[in-house]
Design an enzyme around this catalytic site. Structure first.
Site, mmCIF file in Angstrom:
data_model
loop_
_atom_site.group_PDB
_atom_site.id
_atom_site.type_symbol
_atom_site.label_atom_id
_atom_site.label_comp_id
_atom_site.label_asym_id
_atom_site.label_seq_id
_atom_site.Cartn_x
_atom_site.Cartn_y
_atom_site.Cartn_z
ATOM 1 N N GLU A 40 40.474 59.510 41.496
ATOM 2 C CA GLU A 40 40.786 60.437 42.578
ATOM 3 C C GLU A 40 39.697 60.501 43.641
ATOM 4 O O GLU A 40 39.887 61.090 44.705
ATOM 5 C CB GLU A 40 41.009 61.840 42.022
ATOM 6 C CG GLU A 40 39.781 62.515 41.476
ATOM 7 C CD GLU A 40 40.068 63.954 41.055
ATOM 8 O OE1 GLU A 40 39.389 64.859 41.587
ATOM 9 O OE2 GLU A 40 40.969 64.172 40.218
ATOM 10 N N GLU A 64 63.411 61.771 39.011
ATOM 11 C CA GLU A 64 64.659 62.485 38.758
ATOM 12 C C GLU A 64 65.684 62.313 39.873
ATOM 13 O O GLU A 64 66.872 62.616 39.684
ATOM 14 C CB GLU A 64 64.370 63.980 38.571
ATOM 15 C CG GLU A 64 63.602 64.321 37.304
ATOM 16 C CD GLU A 64 64.412 64.124 36.038
ATOM 17 O OE1 GLU A 64 65.639 63.913 36.140
ATOM 18 O OE2 GLU A 64 63.828 64.164 34.939
#
Length: 273
Positions: free
Chosen positions: A112, A81
């Site tokens: 992960e 953004e």
């Protein structure tokens, strides 16, 4: 001090399957109301990190978010953004998720758990000591994130973290830990809920404050935003009209010519009419 995962503690609510829809929604909302209070408590920690980031970005540094699962996706969302909102290059704020881009939409098993991959994922960016790396992990125990910050510390790269457990392993390897303690989730262990919302709020605060400090906002307006659709062109035109007190036609013409609200305003103010 001992480490207890409050994000994994049993929910304050039980027999969820017996609740009506109205009860579910109200109970979720009652839990969500506690999140801004928890964030407010850590503003001093956020402030220290923002100041340190701005100092480095003024020297050409970049901001990296690293995470896995929901946390990684939130970092990518915030980073993506920044260019349209603040007009910055796409390589100024960068989100990296364990498992690569495919993990944005689909979980990548055991990604992960790697203790080497995060640092490897940072290498194509030629990361250096002007950069900042923020590790995002609700649990504060994600090996991918912890190991990445450890390597950054070894290479004099500023580190921060956003976690929702107190005294976590991630906080201990972060130079600027932000611990937003939101407590147990409505659905036990579902840290995409309160923890995820808390992380999103903190990310908004960090990126927005940094960009304002870097001069990307004028007054309260996004004068550097990218004109990527008609809605934003209309918004930019109105900004110019309000700032210069001119008619829509002239404001729109200036915006189309300069493709940037700030440049259009400065051009007009400097007598180029």
């Amino acid at each position: 001090m001992s480490f207890i995962k409050t994000t994994e503690q049993a929910s304050n609510h039980n027999h969820l399957e017996k609740m009506s829809v109205n009860e579910l929604l109200n109970n979720i909302n009652s839990e969500d109301k506690t999140i801004p209070i928890a964030v407010n408590k850590v503003i001093p920690s956020i402030e220290k990190l923002v100041i340190a980031i701005v100092e480095r970005m003024k020297k050409g540094g970049r901001l990296f978010y690293v995470g896995a699962g929901t946390s990684g996706r939130l970092g990518i969302l915030d980073a993506s953004e920044c260019p349209p909102t603040f007009g910055v290059p796409h390589d100024m704020v960068i989100g990296i998720i364990a498992g690569g881009d495919i993990a944005i939409r689909k979980a990548v098993e055991f990604a992960e758990d790697s203790t080497t991959q995060c640092w490897e994922d940072l290498q194509p960016y030629k990361i250096n000591d002007n950069d900042t790396v923020i590790g995002i992990a609700a649990s504060g125990t994600t090996p991918y994130v912890i190991s990445g910050l450890q390597k950054c510390n070894e290479n004099s790269i500023l580190t921060g973290c956003i976690t929702c457990n107190l005294n976590s392993p991630l906080s201990k390897v972060s130079k600027h830990p932000i611990e937003v303690i939101v407590g147990p989730e409505f659905v036990t262990g579902s840290s995409r809920m309160k923890a995820g919302t808390a992380q999103k709020l903190v990310l908004n605060m960090i990126s927005t404050s940094v960009m304002i400090q870097l001069g990307k906002i004028k007054g309260n307006k996004m004068v550097e935003m990218q004109l990527s659709n008609n809605k934003l062109v209309d918004r930019g035109t109105k900004m110019i009209m309000d700032e210069l007190n001119i008619l829509e036609e002239e404001a729109h013409k200036l915006l189309v010519e300069h493709q940037n609200v700030r440049k259009a305003i400065n051009y007009y103010i400097n007598g180029n009419r």
